[in-house]
Design a protein around this motif. Sequence first.
Motif, PDB file in Angstrom:
ATOM      1  N   LEU A   1     -32.627 -13.769  -7.919  1.00 40.53           N
ATOM      2  CA  LEU A   1     -31.605 -13.705  -7.032  1.00 40.53           C
ATOM      3  C   LEU A   1     -30.227 -13.635  -7.658  1.00 40.53           C
ATOM      4  O   LEU A   1     -29.850 -14.361  -8.572  1.00 40.53           O
ATOM      5  CB  LEU A   1     -31.414 -15.026  -6.164  1.00 40.53           C
ATOM      6  CG  LEU A   1     -30.450 -15.263  -4.920  1.00 40.53           C
ATOM      7  CD1 LEU A   1     -30.875 -14.153  -3.983  1.00 40.53           C
ATOM      8  CD2 LEU A   1     -30.206 -16.503  -4.555  1.00 40.53           C
TER       9      LEU A   1
ATOM     10  N   ASP B   1     -31.347  -3.910   4.639  1.00 39.99           N
ATOM     11  CA  ASP B   1     -32.064  -4.230   3.369  1.00 39.99           C
ATOM     12  C   ASP B   1     -32.546  -5.682   3.543  1.00 39.99           C
ATOM     13  O   ASP B   1     -31.731  -6.451   3.322  1.00 39.99           O
ATOM     14  CB  ASP B   1     -31.355  -3.883   2.231  1.00 39.99           C
ATOM     15  CG  ASP B   1     -32.030  -3.955   0.855  1.00 39.99           C
ATOM     16  OD1 ASP B   1     -33.219  -4.561   0.673  1.00 39.99           O
ATOM     17  OD2 ASP B   1     -31.695  -3.548  -0.049  1.00 39.99           O
ATOM     18  N   GLU B   2     -33.749  -5.904   3.504  1.00 45.26           N
ATOM     19  CA  GLU B   2     -34.414  -7.265   3.608  1.00 45.26           C
ATOM     20  C   GLU B   2     -34.295  -8.160   2.315  1.00 45.26           C
ATOM     21  O   GLU B   2     -34.512  -9.424   2.337  1.00 45.26           O
ATOM     22  CB  GLU B   2     -35.937  -7.167   4.072  1.00 45.26           C
ATOM     23  CG  GLU B   2     -36.853  -6.648   3.090  1.00 45.26           C
ATOM     24  CD  GLU B   2     -38.155  -6.590   3.533  1.00 45.26           C
ATOM     25  OE1 GLU B   2     -39.017  -6.206   2.639  1.00 45.26           O
ATOM     26  OE2 GLU B   2     -38.460  -7.062   4.666  1.00 45.26           O
ATOM     27  N   GLN B   3     -33.875  -7.582   1.107  1.00 46.98           N
ATOM     28  CA  GLN B   3     -33.492  -7.994  -0.251  1.00 46.98           C
ATOM     29  C   GLN B   3     -32.161  -8.188  -0.322  1.00 46.98           C
ATOM     30  O   GLN B   3     -31.922  -8.887  -1.100  1.00 46.98           O
ATOM     31  CB  GLN B   3     -34.082  -7.272  -1.150  1.00 46.98           C
ATOM     32  CG  GLN B   3     -35.701  -7.169  -1.254  1.00 46.98           C
ATOM     33  CD  GLN B   3     -36.161  -6.429  -2.228  1.00 46.98           C
ATOM     34  OE1 GLN B   3     -37.068  -5.562  -2.227  1.00 46.98           O
ATOM     35  NE2 GLN B   3     -35.585  -6.518  -3.445  1.00 46.98           N
ATOM     36  N   VAL B   4     -31.364  -8.172   0.741  1.00 45.46           N
ATOM     37  CA  VAL B   4     -30.011  -8.738   0.913  1.00 45.46           C
ATOM     38  C   VAL B   4     -29.769  -9.620   1.685  1.00 45.46           C
ATOM     39  O   VAL B   4     -30.163  -9.441   3.040  1.00 45.46           O
ATOM     40  CB  VAL B   4     -28.890  -7.347   1.035  1.00 45.46           C
ATOM     41  CG1 VAL B   4     -27.422  -7.737   0.908  1.00 45.46           C
ATOM     42  CG2 VAL B   4     -29.183  -6.275  -0.014  1.00 45.46           C
ATOM     43  N   HIS B   5     -28.883 -10.500   1.425  1.00 46.41           N
ATOM     44  CA  HIS B   5     -28.772 -11.888   2.054  1.00 46.41           C
ATOM     45  C   HIS B   5     -27.175 -12.006   1.976  1.00 46.41           C
ATOM     46  O   HIS B   5     -26.774 -11.865   1.074  1.00 46.41           O
ATOM     47  CB  HIS B   5     -29.654 -13.169   1.761  1.00 46.41           C
ATOM     48  CG  HIS B   5     -30.988 -12.802   1.384  1.00 46.41           C
ATOM     49  ND1 HIS B   5     -31.865 -12.650   2.129  1.00 46.41           N
ATOM     50  CD2 HIS B   5     -31.555 -12.277   0.357  1.00 46.41           C
ATOM     51  CE1 HIS B   5     -33.109 -12.499   1.842  1.00 46.41           C
ATOM     52  NE2 HIS B   5     -32.869 -12.210   0.697  1.00 46.41           N
TER      53      HIS B   5
ATOM     54  N   TYR C   1     -36.188 -19.100  -5.532  1.00 45.72           N
ATOM     55  CA  TYR C   1     -36.114 -18.206  -6.496  1.00 45.72           C
ATOM     56  C   TYR C   1     -36.341 -18.823  -8.175  1.00 45.72           C
ATOM     57  O   TYR C   1     -35.687 -20.181  -8.067  1.00 45.72           O
ATOM     58  CB  TYR C   1     -34.526 -17.547  -6.387  1.00 45.72           C
ATOM     59  CG  TYR C   1     -34.546 -16.691  -5.273  1.00 45.72           C
ATOM     60  CD1 TYR C   1     -35.071 -15.424  -5.276  1.00 45.72           C
ATOM     61  CD2 TYR C   1     -34.190 -17.100  -3.982  1.00 45.72           C
ATOM     62  CE1 TYR C   1     -34.902 -14.530  -4.188  1.00 45.72           C
ATOM     63  CE2 TYR C   1     -34.198 -16.383  -2.729  1.00 45.72           C
ATOM     64  CZ  TYR C   1     -34.509 -15.066  -2.956  1.00 45.72           C
ATOM     65  OH  TYR C   1     -34.465 -14.186  -1.863  1.00 45.72           O
TER      66      TYR C   1
ATOM     67  N   LYS D   1     -39.069 -15.041  -8.875  1.00 40.83           N
ATOM     68  CA  LYS D   1     -38.297 -14.162  -8.091  1.00 40.83           C
ATOM     69  C   LYS D   1     -36.770 -14.206  -8.687  1.00 40.83           C
ATOM     70  O   LYS D   1     -36.366 -15.524  -8.986  1.00 40.83           O
ATOM     71  CB  LYS D   1     -38.216 -14.645  -6.828  1.00 40.83           C
ATOM     72  CG  LYS D   1     -39.472 -14.374  -6.148  1.00 40.83           C
ATOM     73  CD  LYS D   1     -39.348 -14.693  -4.378  1.00 40.83           C
ATOM     74  CE  LYS D   1     -38.915 -15.931  -4.034  1.00 40.83           C
ATOM     75  NZ  LYS D   1     -38.668 -15.949  -2.856  1.00 40.83           N
TER      76      LYS D   1
ATOM     77  N   HIS E   1     -33.549  -9.756  -5.578  1.00 45.86           N
ATOM     78  CA  HIS E   1     -32.735  -9.926  -4.109  1.00 45.86           C
ATOM     79  C   HIS E   1     -31.162 -10.414  -4.709  1.00 45.86           C
ATOM     80  O   HIS E   1     -30.944 -10.729  -5.617  1.00 45.86           O
ATOM     81  CB  HIS E   1     -33.401 -11.139  -3.420  1.00 45.86           C
ATOM     82  CG  HIS E   1     -34.598 -10.928  -2.791  1.00 45.86           C
ATOM     83  ND1 HIS E   1     -34.907 -11.492  -1.765  1.00 45.86           N
ATOM     84  CD2 HIS E   1     -35.559 -10.176  -3.543  1.00 45.86           C
ATOM     85  CE1 HIS E   1     -36.276 -10.800  -1.339  1.00 45.86           C
ATOM     86  NE2 HIS E   1     -36.678 -10.176  -2.526  1.00 45.86           N
TER      87      HIS E   1
ATOM     88  N   GLU F   1     -36.495  -4.972  -7.747  1.00 44.41           N
ATOM     89  CA  GLU F   1     -37.224  -6.193  -7.267  1.00 44.41           C
ATOM     90  C   GLU F   1     -36.451  -7.513  -7.114  1.00 44.41           C
ATOM     91  O   GLU F   1     -36.770  -8.240  -6.604  1.00 44.41           O
ATOM     92  CB  GLU F   1     -38.453  -6.740  -8.424  1.00 44.41           C
ATOM     93  CG  GLU F   1     -37.884  -7.266  -9.731  1.00 44.41           C
ATOM     94  CD  GLU F   1     -37.706  -6.247 -10.496  1.00 44.41           C
ATOM     95  OE1 GLU F   1     -37.477  -6.770 -11.928  1.00 44.41           O
ATOM     96  OE2 GLU F   1     -37.368  -5.087 -10.285  1.00 44.41           O
TER      97      GLU F   1
ATOM     98  N   ALA G   1     -27.169  -6.517   4.746  1.00 43.26           N
ATOM     99  CA  ALA G   1     -28.471  -7.272   5.063  1.00 43.26           C
ATOM    100  C   ALA G   1     -29.343  -6.680   5.940  1.00 43.26           C
ATOM    101  O   ALA G   1     -30.409  -6.860   6.022  1.00 43.26           O
ATOM    102  CB  ALA G   1     -27.890  -8.390   5.231  1.00 43.26           C
TER     103      ALA G   1
ATOM    104  N   ARG H   1     -29.381  -3.188  -6.734  1.00 40.25           N
ATOM    105  CA  ARG H   1     -30.533  -2.649  -5.929  1.00 40.25           C
ATOM    106  C   ARG H   1     -31.138  -1.533  -7.057  1.00 40.25           C
ATOM    107  O   ARG H   1     -32.585  -1.373  -6.829  1.00 40.25           O
ATOM    108  CB  ARG H   1     -30.687  -2.263  -4.769  1.00 40.25           C
ATOM    109  CG  ARG H   1     -30.178  -3.608  -3.561  1.00 40.25           C
ATOM    110  CD  ARG H   1     -31.186  -4.732  -3.613  1.00 40.25           C
ATOM    111  NE  ARG H   1     -32.411  -4.242  -2.850  1.00 40.25           N
ATOM    112  CZ  ARG H   1     -33.288  -3.933  -3.131  1.00 40.25           C
ATOM    113  NH1 ARG H   1     -34.005  -3.934  -4.510  1.00 40.25           N
ATOM    114  NH2 ARG H   1     -34.438  -3.613  -2.212  1.00 40.25           N
TER     115      ARG H   1
END
Length: 256
Positions: free
Chosen positions: A16, A66-70, A96, A14, A43, A41, A63, A36
């Motif tokens: 990041l 979008d669940e891929q943003v933290h 990651y 993954k 994050h 894919e 965030a 994005r």
Amino acid sequence: MNEDEQRSFGPLGKVLVIIPTYNEAENVVPIVKRVRAAVPEAHVLIADDNSPDGTGKLADELAAADEQVHVMHRRGKEGLGAAYLAGFQWGIDHDYGVLVEMDADGSHQPEELPRLLTALKSADLVLGSRWIPGGRVVNWPKSREFLSRGGSTYSRLMLDVPVHDVTGGYRAFRRETLEGLGMGDVASAGYCFQVDLAWRAVKAGFHVVEVPITFVERVRGDSKMSRGIVAEALWRVTAWGVGSRAARFTGRRPLP
């Protein structure tokens, strides 16, 4: 065939993208959207140093949508190096496999990230380079280009690092590379932080690759570069270089 060509590299895992922010309210939304779109894919982790201009609130809104943003909310402005180290640790803790450094201001173009990730398939660390064939800067005065080129050249010569753009901040690390760099004793910030990590990677025997990028000067907001950051880089690189040379004669372990 050389040793690096014979070596087998594992899957990337993954991705990041870590984006440190301080007063980047004008930039944080467009840069995250570009990341994005460029690598769907991936994050994103926004590491905000308690920006007084509302950057953290905008990051939270991104965030939430979008669940891929933290978002990592930090206590205050502690420097680029500290923000990246915290982001690296967060990424490692959350499993990651690839951790990417990227500026919030658009200087590092997200559209070039696929090139870095492709190169990382056969490397431990990939550096986006302004100073190799195909690399360039846009909208920089000659004085700043001279400073950046000179800083990289000085660092390369003092530390014996075979990297053309040792001060650049657009980078993709394998998780295992960061775990092998001894991040616990990294104390440098900003400009010098990048030199520090590149030097550590080379000394540790990791396979470091440069790929050309186009670095675009920010359009919105203020640069975080300061005389203090440049001065820190100069004295630290000098001290490391002198210490490394002295260690060759005394047999002691050089720092960092």
